[in-house]
Scaffold this motif. Structure first.
Motif, PDB file in Angstrom:
ATOM      1  N   HIS A 188       0.845  -1.201   0.000  1.00 45.73           N
ATOM      2  CA  HIS A 188       0.000   0.000   0.000  1.00 45.73           C
ATOM      3  C   HIS A 188       0.875   1.244   0.000  1.00 45.73           C
ATOM      4  N   THR A 189       0.443   2.263  -0.723  1.00 44.25           N
ATOM      5  CA  THR A 189       1.105   3.559  -0.689  1.00 44.25           C
ATOM      6  C   THR A 189       0.082   4.661  -0.929  1.00 44.25           C
ATOM      7  N   TYR A 190       0.229   5.765  -0.205  1.00 39.64           N
ATOM      8  CA  TYR A 190      -0.684   6.881  -0.392  1.00 39.64           C
ATOM      9  C   TYR A 190       0.029   8.168   0.000  1.00 39.64           C
TER      10      TYR A 190
ATOM     11  N   GLY B 103      -3.242   0.732   7.838  1.00 34.12           N
ATOM     12  CA  GLY B 103      -2.052   0.095   7.287  1.00 34.12           C
ATOM     13  C   GLY B 103      -1.928  -1.356   7.715  1.00 34.12           C
TER      14      GLY B 103
ATOM     15  N   LYS C 186      -4.526  -3.570   5.920  1.00 30.86           N
ATOM     16  CA  LYS C 186      -4.117  -3.940   4.563  1.00 30.86           C
ATOM     17  C   LYS C 186      -3.080  -5.053   4.601  1.00 30.86           C
TER      18      LYS C 186
END
Length: 263
Positions: A79-81, A195, A198
């Motif tokens: 995951h990245t945001y 986080g 996920k």
């Protein structure tokens, strides 16, 4: 049974001067020897988590910058945001106008406008040198993609700035008092709980199969995920009330799990 143990760093696993106690190292090793996977969930950058794993001579999953980035122990990005360009600029202008000290995190680096006497006190806390940005107005959203802004100073001062930022940008940001002298500002919908969620979804682990330990407001989202949550005794009372139990050290949380027969 516990399949994953997630720990915060500063004020939890990391003591003063980035020290990790021998007892905590032994406790983490015991978890691994009993097939419990490790995760570090922190406001720090991903490359700093890698250094911590080297120090404890273990491998594990990584939830960095309060959930902006999530990597598994195989180093896959889960995951990245990051902030959208216009929000980055709006945040920067609001913070800049207050004349307070601040830092800007990206996936790999931490930038400052200039090295001030106040920031010099913080520099030793990081595992990598801070970088000076030449022109944030031009670089934000281009060569610098922010994932977190850190506002640093005395508590009353940074909380005042925190309130100002939410007054103008509340639909777009989350913020946490990660330390008495630091407010972390991240994109809306980002926290350690999200986080970790996920991460465990990719591992087929249920929330009642994880245990978490932390000490700050940015750890509350983790505490709310599982009945096996531990707050450090040094934490703010409002933080402690969200955890199932209170301990003085990480290894005490691990011992409690073991005594309950949970691993």
């Amino acid at each position: 049974m516990i399949k994953l143990f997630a720990t915060d760093l500063d004020g939890t696993l990391l003591k003063e001067h980035n020290r990790i106690t021998t007892e905590d190292r032994i406790g983490l090793r015991d978890l691994v020897e009993h097939q419990v996977e490790l995760a570090i969930a922190t406001g720090r950058a991903d490359n700093e988590i890698k250094e911590i794993y080297k120090l404890i001579e273990q491998t594990g999953h990584r939830v960095s910058q309060n959930g902006s980035f999530v990597h598994n122990k195989q180093d896959d990005m889960i995951h990245t945001y990051t902030f959208e360009k216009d929000i980055s600029h709006a945040l920067h202008k609001l913070i800049e106008d207050t004349n307070i000290n601040y830092l800007i995190s990206t996936a790999d680096d931490i930038f400052i406008k200039e090295m001030t006497p106040f920031l010099e006190k913080f520099e030793h806390l990081f595992f990598f040198p801070l970088k000076v940005g030449n022109n944030f107005t031009k670089e934000l959203g281009k060569s610098i993609i922010p994932s977190k802004f850190m506002v640093v100073g005395e508590t009353d001062e940074i909380v005042s700035v925190q309130e100002l930022l939410h007054k103008h940008l509340d639909p777009h940001i989350e913020s946490y008092l990660s330390d008495s002298r630091c407010v972390d500002v991240v994109p809306k919908g980002i926290n350690k709980g999200i986080g970790l969620t996920k991460l465990i979804n990719t591992l087929s682990i249920q929330t009642n199969e994880i245990a978490v330990v932390g000490d700050s407001f940015n750890d509350i989202a983790m505490f709310q995920m599982t009945p096996h949550s531990y707050a450090m005794s040094s934490a703010h009372p409002e933080v402690k009330k969200h955890a199932t139990k209170v301990v003085d050290h990480v290894h005490e949380a691990i011992l409690d799990l073991k005594e309950q027969g949970l691993y």
